[in-house]
Write a protein that holds these residues in place. Sequence first.
Motif, PDB file in Angstrom:
ATOM      1  N   VAL A 109       0.790  -1.219   0.024  1.00  0.00           N
ATOM      2  CA  VAL A 109       0.055   0.036   0.003  1.00  0.00           C
ATOM      3  C   VAL A 109       0.920   1.373   0.036  1.00  0.00           C
ATOM      4  CG1 VAL A 109      -1.735   1.349   1.305  1.00  0.00           C
ATOM      5  CG2 VAL A 109      -1.949  -0.922   1.405  1.00  0.00           C
ATOM      6  N   ALA A 110       0.676   2.094  -0.972  1.00  0.00           N
ATOM      7  CA  ALA A 110       1.266   3.515  -0.657  1.00  0.00           C
ATOM      8  C   ALA A 110       0.305   4.508  -0.644  1.00  0.00           C
ATOM      9  CB  ALA A 110       2.127   3.493  -1.965  1.00  0.00           C
TER      10      ALA A 110
ATOM     11  N   THR B 189      -4.198   6.709  -2.732  1.00  0.00           N
ATOM     12  CA  THR B 189      -3.663   5.659  -2.089  1.00  0.00           C
ATOM     13  C   THR B 189      -3.881   4.418  -3.370  1.00  0.00           C
ATOM     14  OG1 THR B 189      -4.795   5.848  -0.082  1.00  0.00           O
ATOM     15  CG2 THR B 189      -4.095   3.676  -0.506  1.00  0.00           C
ATOM     16  N   TYR B 190      -2.542   3.783  -3.197  1.00  0.00           N
ATOM     17  CA  TYR B 190      -2.396   2.618  -4.170  1.00  0.00           C
ATOM     18  C   TYR B 190      -2.103   1.345  -3.456  1.00  0.00           C
ATOM     19  CZ  TYR B 190      -1.352   6.683  -7.070  1.00  0.00           C
ATOM     20  OH  TYR B 190      -1.419   7.745  -7.651  1.00  0.00           O
TER      21      TYR B 190
ATOM     22  N   ARG C 152      -4.734  -1.419  -7.645  1.00  0.00           N
ATOM     23  CA  ARG C 152      -5.954  -0.829  -7.391  1.00  0.00           C
ATOM     24  C   ARG C 152      -5.454   0.500  -6.980  1.00  0.00           C
ATOM     25  NH1 ARG C 152      -7.485  -4.834  -9.126  1.00  0.00           N
ATOM     26  NH2 ARG C 152      -9.635  -5.977  -8.882  1.00  0.00           N
ATOM     27  N   GLN C 153      -6.252   1.721  -7.130  1.00  0.00           N
ATOM     28  CA  GLN C 153      -6.128   3.029  -6.614  1.00  0.00           C
ATOM     29  C   GLN C 153      -7.421   3.509  -6.157  1.00  0.00           C
ATOM     30  OE1 GLN C 153      -4.317   5.250  -9.564  1.00  0.00           O
ATOM     31  NE2 GLN C 153      -5.818   6.589  -9.783  1.00  0.00           N
ATOM     32  N   ARG C 154      -7.389   4.471  -5.181  1.00  0.00           N
ATOM     33  CA  ARG C 154      -8.383   5.255  -4.600  1.00  0.00           C
ATOM     34  C   ARG C 154      -8.245   6.622  -4.309  1.00  0.00           C
ATOM     35  NH1 ARG C 154     -10.280   4.894   0.741  1.00  0.00           N
ATOM     36  NH2 ARG C 154     -12.235   5.079   0.048  1.00  0.00           N
ATOM     37  N   LYS C 155      -9.027   7.494  -4.446  1.00  0.00           N
ATOM     38  CA  LYS C 155      -8.680   8.718  -3.941  1.00  0.00           C
ATOM     39  C   LYS C 155      -9.355   8.945  -2.270  1.00  0.00           C
ATOM     40  CE  LYS C 155      -8.171  13.394  -4.256  1.00  0.00           C
ATOM     41  NZ  LYS C 155      -7.036  14.010  -3.924  1.00  0.00           N
ATOM     42  N   ASN C 156      -8.628   9.028  -1.470  1.00  0.00           N
ATOM     43  CA  ASN C 156      -8.730   9.184   0.223  1.00  0.00           C
ATOM     44  C   ASN C 156      -9.400  10.648   0.310  1.00  0.00           C
ATOM     45  OD1 ASN C 156      -8.548   6.656   1.005  1.00  0.00           O
ATOM     46  ND2 ASN C 156      -6.176   7.406   0.772  1.00  0.00           N
TER      47      ASN C 156
END
Length: 166
Positions: free
Chosen positions: A53-54, A61-62, A75-79
Amino acid sequence: MSRFVLYRLAACVIPLVMLGCAQQPEAPKPSADPFRISYTVGPCYGTCPVYQVAVQADGYTYFNGERHTQVEGPRQRKNQTGAFQAVEARLAEWQPAMGVTQSTQDCEPRATDLPQYAVIWTNQAGEKAVLEHDTGCHSDNARELTAALKSLDGLLGVDAWVREAP
């Protein structure tokens, strides 16, 4: 060419040459503060999840699930705003200085079949601080660090990618 023209030419050229030699302001130095915090988890002697996780200061976040995770692959997401700062604050007590790799101290008693964490803080200059932690370490400080590290998945919203929801 007349003297008058030469004087005028010199009067124009000399200031330009001097300006070219003038000291230029220094480019801003990259910040020593981290802009990316990443961690890897696993493996163990069983079916522990293995993933990375990064989280970056820009809020992204990746995630990359390797083995025994609910979701495999990237996967990625915007926190929400502040996720990076929350992770940074949660781990601040254990962050080594930039350029230093540090392993868990005071590791007794120790279980040998639990996953390992590697946490990396990276600043804009590319310098890294690395913390290697064995979750089998059961000293008081090591248990606190393990709890802080395990809480990051929920904080960053990747816990459902790691494990099935109960």
